[in-house]
Write a protein that holds these residues in place. Structure first.
Motif, PDB file in Angstrom:
ATOM      1  N   GLU A 285       0.830  -1.206   0.000  1.00  0.00           N
ATOM      2  CA  GLU A 285       0.000   0.000   0.000  1.00  0.00           C
ATOM      3  C   GLU A 285       0.862   1.253   0.000  1.00  0.00           C
ATOM      4  N   LYS A 289       1.279   4.226  -3.103  1.00  0.00           N
ATOM      5  CA  LYS A 289       1.139   5.670  -2.935  1.00  0.00           C
ATOM      6  C   LYS A 289       2.349   6.410  -3.515  1.00  0.00           C
ATOM      7  N   ARG A 290       3.569   5.827  -3.322  1.00  0.00           N
ATOM      8  CA  ARG A 290       4.779   6.488  -3.800  1.00  0.00           C
ATOM      9  C   ARG A 290       4.917   6.399  -5.326  1.00  0.00           C
ATOM     10  N   LYS A 292       2.524   6.295  -7.561  1.00  0.00           N
ATOM     11  CA  LYS A 292       1.254   6.606  -8.207  1.00  0.00           C
ATOM     12  C   LYS A 292       1.438   7.150  -9.608  1.00  0.00           C
TER      13      LYS A 292
END
Length: 477
Positions: A285, A289-290, A292
């Motif tokens: 997860e 996010k990093r 994206k």
């Protein structure tokens, strides 16, 4: 060992049944034997009385013939000659006046040469071929003899309810003796008398008594037979029920031991998996996010990893829920309220799949339950029904009041359960789905049984699955 114990119980009960049947046969045989003995004794008693009475009649007739015929004839005529009509008429008058009030069919008098010198049946007077050995023995010994003449056997007489006159006769042969008088010595045998008496009416009373004994004995034996048969049949049912209960108890005990062993194993494995799985899930997860705006290929791979870790996390949660169900917190609630919440969440999904969700229940029933656990049990059942219908069908949910509580029934129009697997679907890890864990119904069963309820699984007569959750009525929560 248990099987040997059950076989020993069955053999013991079979021995008891054999002893019961043997005792019944012995009692019935003894009862019938006693009745036959009593009937035979009554028969012999009556016949003995009839012989005594016949002997008195013969003695009286002998006395009357001697006093009223022989002596007056000897005095008047000097000798007895029955060819003389007057003497014959006089003898006939004496005989008939003596026996007229008794049921005497025939009286014969034989002279010492065994010729019939007198008979109430005049056609037989003068015949010398009617005496036989019976008459000769009485003439030689001077002792009376008896003979019972029956036209039917005793068994036939018992079933003859309209015995005709003459059916049973008693024949007595008595020596015609002189009595001491004038110059005649006493007990000189002058001939033989034969009296044939109809005893049908008297014998009828004995037959009636024998019928009463046999009927009473048979009726008592029948009642005894019915009673013992009822006891044996009841004992058979009770024994069979106990054997079934024992087998069911052993099956449930073995199942509990098996499930407990599986639960301990699952709990250990799930704990070992849960921590590294949580790290993988949180790491994926974070990387998502990093990255994206990074390489879309890597983003898809990380997304797949994240989704699979979430699915595995749910599976591990199922394992832990099955292995260690949480402590329930009882409170009074209405099951219809929980069904309303499930309907609200699943309504849109059912509409998309063209499944009609029929809520045929009313509010007002109260049970003691853990709202979260019971909600999950209802949700699992309705969710399974949605997967079973696969569109263009219906799911019916209703609450039915029953003895001691309520039934929450979930039925659908799907294919239902195959007959061969109904007993297995509640077993853990048993599933017919390609991606299922086989713990859904096992968890529901644990939840329901923790509420002192029962989950029943079956099919509707018209098709489709039918699952019933029985919950006991509300008491102190």
């Amino acid at each position: 060992m248990e099987s040997e114990h059950q076989d020993l119980q069955v053999k013991s009960f079979q021995l008891v049944k054999l002893l019961s049947w043997t005792l019944l046969i012995v009692i019935i045989a003894s009862s019938l034997g006693l009745s036959v003995f009593l009937a035979k004794h009554a028969d012999e008693t009556l016949l003995e009385k009839q012989k005594e009475f016949a002997l008195l009649q013969a003695e009286n007739l002998n006395h009357q013939i001697y006093r009223r015929f022989i002596l007056p004839t000897l005095i008047g005529y000097g000798r007895i000659g029955l060819k003389n009509k007057e003497q014959m008429d006089r003898l006939d008058q004496v005989v008939r006046s003596t026996v007229h009030s008794f049921k005497v069919n025939e009286v014969r008098v034989y002279d010492p040469e065994l010729t019939v010198s007198y008979s109430t049946d005049t056609d037989k007077i003068g015949k010398a071929d009617l005496a036989g050995e019976f008459i000769k023995q009485v003439l030689d010994t001077g002792k009376p003899r008896y003979e019972f003449i029956s036209k039917k056997s005793t068994l036939a007489l018992i079933f003859d309810f309209h015995m005709r006159p003459g059916t049973m006769q008693l024949k007595i042969v008595y020596p015609l003796r002189s009595e001491k008088s004038l110059n005649i010595d006493e007990n000189v045998i002058m001939g033989v008398m034969e009296l044939t008496q109809d005893i049908t009416e008297d014998y009828q009373s004995v037959i009636n008594f024998e019928r009463l004994i046999l009927f009473t004995s048979s009726f008592s034996a029948l009642i005894l037979f019915a009673t013992i048969m009822a006891i044996i049949r009841r004992a058979d049912i009770v024994n069979e029920q106990r054997m079934q209960d024992r087998r069911q108890f052993e099956k449930e005990l073995n199942q509990s031991e098996k499930l407990a062993s599986i639960g301990r194993m699952v709990s250990g494995v799930a704990h070992e998996i849960r921590n590294p799985l949580g790290i993988i899930r949180s790491s994926s997860e974070l990387l998502l996010k990093r990255m994206k705006d990074g390489d879309q290929t890597n983003v898809k791979i990380l997304g797949a990893i994240h989704e699979e870790t979430k699915r595995l996390s749910r599976t591990v949660s199922d394992f832990l829920d099955y292995a260690r169900p949480r402590k329930i917190a009882m409170s009074a609630l209405d099951p219809a309220d929980l069904l309303d919440k499930i309907y609200m969440f699943l309504e849109s999904k059912c509409r998309e799949s063209n499944i009609e969700l029929r809520c045929n229940y009313v509010h007002g029933y109260q049970v003691c339950a853990d709202s979260d656990l019971l909600y999950r049990a209802f949700y699992n059942l309705i969710g399974n029904a949605i997967q079973a219908v696969e569109g263009d069908g219906y799911i019916s949910v209703f609450i039915d009041e029953t003895e001691g509580g309520i039934n929450v029934v979930v039925s659908d129009s799907g294919s239902g359960f195959p007959e061969g697997i109904i007993e297995k679907v509640k077993d853990p890890f048993f599933t017919t789905k390609d991606n299922g864990t086989g713990l859904g119904l096992a968890i529901v069963t644990n939840i329901v049984e923790s509420h002192n309820g029962k989950l029943r699984i079956g099919n509707n007569p018209e098709g489709g699955a039918r699952l019933e959750i029985f919950l006991p009525e509300k008491k102190d929560c």
